[in-house]
Design an enzyme around this catalytic site. Structure first.
Site, short mmCIF file in Angstrom:
data_model
loop_
_atom_site.label_atom_id
_atom_site.label_comp_id
_atom_site.label_asym_id
_atom_site.label_seq_id
_atom_site.Cartn_x
_atom_site.Cartn_y
_atom_site.Cartn_z
N ARG A 237 -67.95 -44.05 88.14
CA ARG A 237 -66.82 -44.96 87.97
C ARG A 237 -65.90 -44.35 86.93
NH1 ARG A 237 -68.01 -46.72 92.17
NH2 ARG A 237 -68.45 -48.87 92.77
N GLU A 266 -57.44 -47.56 89.79
CA GLU A 266 -57.34 -47.08 91.17
C GLU A 266 -56.50 -48.06 91.97
OE1 GLU A 266 -61.31 -46.38 92.66
OE2 GLU A 266 -61.79 -45.06 90.99
N HIS A 284 -61.45 -41.67 95.66
CA HIS A 284 -62.66 -42.51 95.73
C HIS A 284 -63.26 -42.51 97.15
CE1 HIS A 284 -64.87 -46.12 93.74
NE2 HIS A 284 -65.65 -45.50 94.62
C1 DGY Z 1 -69.76 -47.72 96.05
O1 DGY Z 1 -70.34 -48.10 97.07
O2 DGY Z 1 -69.89 -48.30 94.98
C2 DGY Z 1 -68.93 -46.49 96.16
O3 DGY Z 1 -68.27 -46.20 94.98
C3 DGY Z 1 -67.96 -46.63 97.29
O4 DGY Z 1 -67.04 -47.62 97.00
#
Ligand code: DGY
Length: 325
Positions: A237, A266, A284
């Site tokens: 993240r 984002e 992402h």
């Molecule tokens: C998640 O599943 O958390 C990934 O980052 C894809 O969004």
């Protein structure tokens, strides 16, 4: 009476069709107005919600009355205020495991692209700069046999370590809240403090969850500890990293390069990262393959339906309910 489901982001078309055949479905649509206002209005009599990538908290869920479940089409759940959901007895479900290998593939894609300058050399070639044999400015870093430091040896971290160990004969270091001997031993992975890992690794990959302890874990001090030839990769993240400190480390060539899939805000817009040639930026897409997104959608659908049909969903996030995986 038919149960009501709110779809709060774009979801798989087949899943949407199945939901529409079973329930009263309301799709939140950013084109028709403020998303939070739509959620606040619709959630009053909703039974379930499904989607991803939206902040759901006390503000936009204040009007809930009988909401039973939020089914996230993601493994990460930092977008949801779990304490508030617990207080309201709302289940939160996610989609672990099915995206592990796909996300580990992307970590390696970023590692290799950044180490070997793939995007900038691609541009260089396409722009007709290849008029002579390449020089030192085009040289990258070797990967095979180097030291890979993984911060967070969860499912995805372990899948990255396997790729490094078996595929690239890498020496694996890891940092984690606790040592994980059972995962580490087959990969000869050595536990290190964060400081030692940062100082000793040629490649540093972050694969931790975002929580209070991991917020801005990788800051200016961390970049100062890394080696000048280090390649830094973040697939977890954005907020795990102090993005401004990363930008400065890249600008000042404190590290060799970075490969990023996630950002503090984002979608990433107007970022200083865009003017740097030593960073690879992806939007992402850690889990974004057709096969894996299908599996995630199916799992999120199943979690939702289970809850609406009074079964306990398999992948519950809330600690206050017993989690079975
Ligand atoms: C998640 O599943 O958390 C990934 O980052 C894809 O969004």
């Amino acid at each position: 009476m038919q149960k009501k489901v709110i779809v709060f982001s774009q979801i798989d078309a087949e899943v949407l069709q199945k939901l529409q055949a079973q329930y009263q479905v309301v799709v939140i649509n950013p084109k028709i107005g403020d998303v939070n206002e739509q959620i606040q209005r619709e959630v009053v009599d909703a039974d379930g919600m499904i989607g991803a990538g939206r902040l759901l908290n006390e503000k936009n869920l204040a009007t809930v009355q009988k909401l039973k479940i939020i089914s996230s089409v993601s493994v990460g759940y930092d977008n949801y205020d779990v304490a508030y959901l617990n207080q309201k007895n709302i289940w939160l479900a996610n989609t672990p495991h099915v995206l592990t290998e796909t996300t580990a593939d992307l970590a390696f894609t970023l590692l290799m692209s950044a180490a070997r300058k793939v995007p900038s050399l691609d541009q260089w070639t396409k722009q007709g700069e290849w008029k002579r044999t390449v020089g030192t400015a085009e040289f990258g870093q070797d990967i095979f046999g180097k030291t890979l430091g993984i911060i967070g040896l969860g499912h995805i971290g372990e899948a990255i370590a396997r790729r490094g160990f078996h595929g690239f004969n890498m020496n694996i270091l890891y940092h984690n809240r606790r040592e994980k001997l059972e995962l580490a031993q087959p990969l000869n992975a050595q536990y290190r403090s964060l400081k030692d890992l940062l100082q000793q690794s040629d490649f540093v990959i972050v694969a931790v969850d975002l929580n209070a302890a991991s917020k801005a874990l990788i800051n200016a001090e961390a970049f100062n500890l890394m080696q000048k030839h280090a390649v830094f990769v973040n697939i977890s993240r954005g907020s795990v990293v102090d993005e401004q400190a990363l930008i400065e480390a890249l600008q000042q060539r404190k590290i060799f390069a970075a490969g990023l899939d996630v950002y503090q805000r984002e979608p990433l817009q107007d970022s200083a990262l865009f003017s740097l040639d030593n960073v690879v930026t992806l939007p992402h897409v850690g889990s974004a393959t057709a096969e894996t997104r299908q599996k995630m959608s199916n799992l999120a659908y199943q979690n939702l339906v289970d809850a609406l049909e009074d079964r306990v969903p398999r992948y519950l996030v809330n600690e206050k309910f017993s989690v079975v995986y």
